[in-house]
Design a protein around this motif. Structure first.
Motif, mmCIF file in Angstrom:
data_model
loop_
_atom_site.group_PDB
_atom_site.id
_atom_site.type_symbol
_atom_site.label_atom_id
_atom_site.label_comp_id
_atom_site.label_asym_id
_atom_site.label_seq_id
_atom_site.Cartn_x
_atom_site.Cartn_y
_atom_site.Cartn_z
ATOM 1 N N GLY A 165 0.819 -1.211 0.000
ATOM 2 C CA GLY A 165 0.000 0.000 0.000
ATOM 3 C C GLY A 165 0.840 1.241 0.000
ATOM 4 O O GLY A 165 2.060 1.203 -0.214
ATOM 5 N N THR B 109 -4.711 6.749 2.872
ATOM 6 C CA THR B 109 -4.107 5.427 2.753
ATOM 7 C C THR B 109 -4.825 4.577 1.713
ATOM 8 O O THR B 109 -6.055 4.573 1.647
ATOM 9 C CB THR B 109 -4.157 4.688 4.109
ATOM 10 N N LEU B 110 -4.039 3.892 0.898
ATOM 11 C CA LEU B 110 -4.530 2.829 0.032
ATOM 12 C C LEU B 110 -3.821 1.539 0.446
ATOM 13 O O LEU B 110 -2.598 1.543 0.640
ATOM 14 C CB LEU B 110 -4.237 3.130 -1.439
ATOM 15 N N ASP B 111 -4.563 0.439 0.562
ATOM 16 C CA ASP B 111 -3.976 -0.799 1.073
ATOM 17 C C ASP B 111 -4.611 -2.000 0.380
ATOM 18 O O ASP B 111 -5.828 -2.020 0.155
ATOM 19 C CB ASP B 111 -4.190 -0.899 2.585
ATOM 20 N N ALA C 94 -9.321 1.725 1.499
ATOM 21 C CA ALA C 94 -8.929 3.122 1.289
ATOM 22 C C ALA C 94 -9.581 3.957 2.390
ATOM 23 O O ALA C 94 -10.698 3.664 2.815
ATOM 24 C CB ALA C 94 -9.373 3.623 -0.081
#
Length: 226
Positions: free
Chosen positions: A172, A185-187, A220
């Motif tokens: 991420g 955050t993107l994960d 997200a």
């Protein structure tokens, strides 16, 4: 219910981040919390049939339904580049037949609590852009499952999906939104977890199958580091 909760959780996290005193948030702090919207996308199926007294076709297959839920993550930084993260969420799923059992309602309302801990490595690429990779362990607690109408029609009176250990990998990126610890955050995680499904007719196991669950978990949302 989860779809209604998610916007409120995200708005609340944003408000908390902006309202916090400037000295409270720190983009290099030791702790980080995240409020995320998460899609849980199972990518497995039946791997073997152990018991089959109901005569289900040998090529029968199944798939757990997708789920969208709110997720909370908590993270502790051991060094500027290494952290340990855990998540909190529950995800509801049904199990539907495929192949010769296409559309059959096998399991309803199974709830999964994926207790997960990962060790993450964060790279510093400048401008606050911090991609990361991680790996760890998980234990799926599965509860609340009910016999689907199609399985009940074959004589099943109860069903159990076993709790199991598994592995997880993730990748991420964290992006800063201000200098006070608020970020985006993107994960993405991929879980590797199996379960055993046992359908009983009274006290007798009528059908027992081994399943891979192996969900993709895509998230997200907002982060706050302090």
């Amino acid at each position: 219910m989860f779809k209604h909760l998610l916007p409120s959780l995200l708005i609340g996290a944003a408000a908390a981040g902006f309202a916090a005193p400037a000295h409270a948030g720190n983009s290099d702090g030791s702790f980080q919390v995240k409020v995320l919207g998460t899609a849980v996308l199972p990518d497995g199926g039946i791997t073997s049939v152990v018991t089959n007294t109901v005569g289900a076709p040998a090529t029968s297959q199944s798939r757990a339904t997708d789920s969208i839920v709110p997720t909370i993550a908590a993270e502790m930084f051991l060094t500027p580049n290494l952290s340990v993260e855990t998540i909190c969420c529950i995800t509801p799923h049904d199990v539907r037949g495929e192949g010769p059992l296409n559309g059959a309602r096998l399991v309803d309302n199974a709830i999964i609590l994926p207790a997960t801990v990962t060790l993450k490595y964060h790279a510093e690429l400048g401008g606050g852009f911090k991609p990361y990779v991680g790996a760890g362990a998980t234990h799926f607690f599965i509860f609340g499952e009910d016999v689907g109408t199609s399985a009940a029609a074959l004589g099943a009176t109860s069903v159990n999906l076993s709790n199991e250990w598994g592995l997880v990998v993730q990748a991420g990126v964290d992006l800063p939104l201000n200098d006070n610890g608020l970020g985006f955050t993107l994960d993405a995680k991929r879980y590797f977890v199996d379960t055993t499904a046992s359908f009983r007719a009274g006290n007798t196991v009528a059908l027992r199958t081994e399943h891979s669950l192996d969900p993709w978990v895509i998230s997200a949302g907002l982060s706050y580091r302090f």
